[in-house]
Scaffold this active site. Structure first.
Site, short mmCIF file in Angstrom:
data_model
loop_
_atom_site.label_atom_id
_atom_site.label_comp_id
_atom_site.label_asym_id
_atom_site.label_seq_id
_atom_site.Cartn_x
_atom_site.Cartn_y
_atom_site.Cartn_z
N HIS A 51 -6.40 -7.25 -1.10
CA HIS A 51 -6.61 -5.81 -1.33
C HIS A 51 -5.73 -5.31 -2.47
O HIS A 51 -4.66 -5.86 -2.72
CB HIS A 51 -6.28 -5.03 -0.05
CG HIS A 51 -7.04 -5.54 1.14
ND1 HIS A 51 -6.49 -6.44 2.03
CD2 HIS A 51 -8.30 -5.31 1.53
CE1 HIS A 51 -7.40 -6.75 2.95
NE2 HIS A 51 -8.51 -6.08 2.67
N ASP A 82 -4.64 -13.11 2.65
CA ASP A 82 -5.89 -12.64 3.23
C ASP A 82 -7.10 -12.81 2.31
O ASP A 82 -8.21 -12.43 2.67
CB ASP A 82 -5.77 -11.19 3.72
CG ASP A 82 -5.17 -10.26 2.70
OD1 ASP A 82 -4.83 -10.70 1.58
OD2 ASP A 82 -5.02 -9.06 3.02
N HIS A 138 0.82 -1.23 0.00
CA HIS A 138 0.00 0.00 0.00
C HIS A 138 0.85 1.28 0.00
O HIS A 138 0.30 2.38 -0.02
CB HIS A 138 -0.93 0.02 1.21
CG HIS A 138 -2.00 -1.05 1.16
ND1 HIS A 138 -2.84 -1.20 0.08
CD2 HIS A 138 -2.34 -2.03 2.05
CE1 HIS A 138 -3.67 -2.22 0.31
NE2 HIS A 138 -3.38 -2.75 1.48
N ASP A 160 -2.75 -10.43 -3.10
CA ASP A 160 -3.34 -10.03 -1.81
C ASP A 160 -4.82 -9.71 -2.04
O ASP A 160 -5.22 -9.33 -3.15
CB ASP A 160 -2.60 -8.80 -1.29
CG ASP A 160 -3.01 -8.41 0.12
OD1 ASP A 160 -2.32 -8.82 1.07
OD2 ASP A 160 -4.02 -7.70 0.27
ZN ZN Z 1 -4.51 -7.30 2.16
#
Ligand code: ZN
Length: 367
Positions: free
Chosen positions: A216, A304, A178, A214
């Site tokens: 996200h 995740d 991120h 991932d």
């Molecule tokens: Zn994540």
């Protein structure tokens, strides 16, 4: 690995830094309330122990200089992260009840500045938001050592692949995807995957593909390489338009710009997506990565997307992760970088599954 089957040899080096345990975020401030948080040191222990028990060799991370870090991040971000806790402590804030971590409260957004030059305010509590874009990415006394340890793990894994290893896995904690060139957030501080990609480039890879699985969107990695033709970025992730972090990026229309036009690919997935649709999207993504003819691959390996994970609504199984490992490792020499994954009970099994699949996809023999 089946229960009772005993240890199996897992021929993928696991690069590890003890320093990764030193980051204790102490929770996260989410929607105005400080929650316990799930990005905890125990994650790294669970991953290391499960992979070692499965027979993977554990390799210590080697200390590296800052050159590669400074090629993907603004030097000011690095200096900020290296010093913000010290400044916070020197200002006496930890002694003030409830200020035991660096938590920003004011952010110099473009709307606030309205054209004024960005300055670095003298007060540390004002400066805390200068390079951070959320309230849930806290900094404590051991954070910088862990952030640097995670970057060293990524660089060491990249060294291994550059010197001929087919696969290497960096057990990075805290995670990194991120983080943009100049701002951290999302429980991430430096972008370990981007650092690995840059290191592979510096070691001679002409083109690098980053495949991010991932749950996200890796908004940071996307934006670091958004206008570069040498590093392709592709991601499958829960649709930010369905209400998921990082909210402002990760849409299918984001395709790169300038010299990087067409070099970015997002496949947002509906909440509830399970193995079949997730692997179909990954197959598409890998096909596009392969078409770029990369000399090396970086995998942002978030665990995740698992059905058991508390941080995302995707429903991938251990078998799904094993199949994903096969797909990404078949693309070529690959550095796998640990990103998210928060369910301590299932994390170890997921990591063993994906690395076992990767070993299969790379044609490595288990002995
Ligand atoms: Zn994540």
């Amino acid at each position: 690995m089946k229960a009772g089957a005993g240890p199996v040899s897992l021929p993928v080096p696991v690069v590890w830094s003890e320093d990764c345990l030193r980051h204790e975020p102490g929770g996260e401030v989410w929607l105005g309330v400080r929650d316990e948080g799930t990005e905890v040191p125990a994650r790294a222990m669970v991953l290391r122990d499960a992979l070692a028990a499965a027979g993977a060799p554990v390799v210590p991370a080697r200390a590296h200089g800052d050159e590669i870090l400074r090629a993907v991040h603004d030097p000011e971000l690095l200096d900020h992260l290296a010093g913000i806790w010290r400044d916070w402590a020197e200002a006496g804030l930890p002694a003030d009840c409830g200020r035991d971590r660096v938590v920003p409260y004011v952010f110099p957004t473009p709307g606030m500045l309205a054209g004024l030059p960005l300055r670095s305010p003298p007060a540390v509590h004002g400066r805390a938001g200068l390079f951070c874009y959320d309230t849930m990415t806290l900094v404590g006394p051991g954070s910088w050592a862990a952030i640097r340890g995670a970057a060293d793990a990524a660089l060491t894994a990249a060294d291994l692949v550059s010197s001929g290893e087919r696969l290497a896995y960096a057990l990075c904690r805290p995670p990194g995807h991120h983080v943009t060139r100049g701002a951290y957030g999302g429980s991430c501080y430096l972008n370990n995957a981007a650092i690995a990609a840059q290191a592979l480039r510096a070691a001679g890879a002409r083109r690098v593909a980053v495949v991010d699985i991932d749950a996200h969107h890796g908004n940071g990695t996307q934006m670091i390489f958004y206008d570069r033709p040498d590093v392709w970025y592709g991601s499958l992730h829960v649709d930010p338009g369905a209400g998921w972090f990082p909210h402002y990026a990760g849409y299918a229309t984001e395709r790169g710009s300038g010299d990087g036009e067409g070099g970015n690919r997002n496949l947002p997935l509906a909440p509830g997506t399970g193995d079949d649709a997730w692997l179909a999207a990954l197959t598409t993504l890998c096909g596009e990565a392969r078409a770029r003819e990369p000399d090396a691959v970086v995998v942002s390996l978030g665990l995740d997307a698992a059905a058991t994970d508390p941080e995302s609504p995707l429903c991938v199984t251990e078998a799904g992760y094993r199949a994903a490992g096969r797909l990404v490792a078949a693309l070529g020499p690959a550095v796998l970088i640990q990103e998210g994954g928060y369910d301590l009970a299932s994390l170890g099994g997921l990591a063993v599954a994906v690395l076992s699949g990767a070993a299969e996809g790379a044609g490595l023999d288990a002995s």
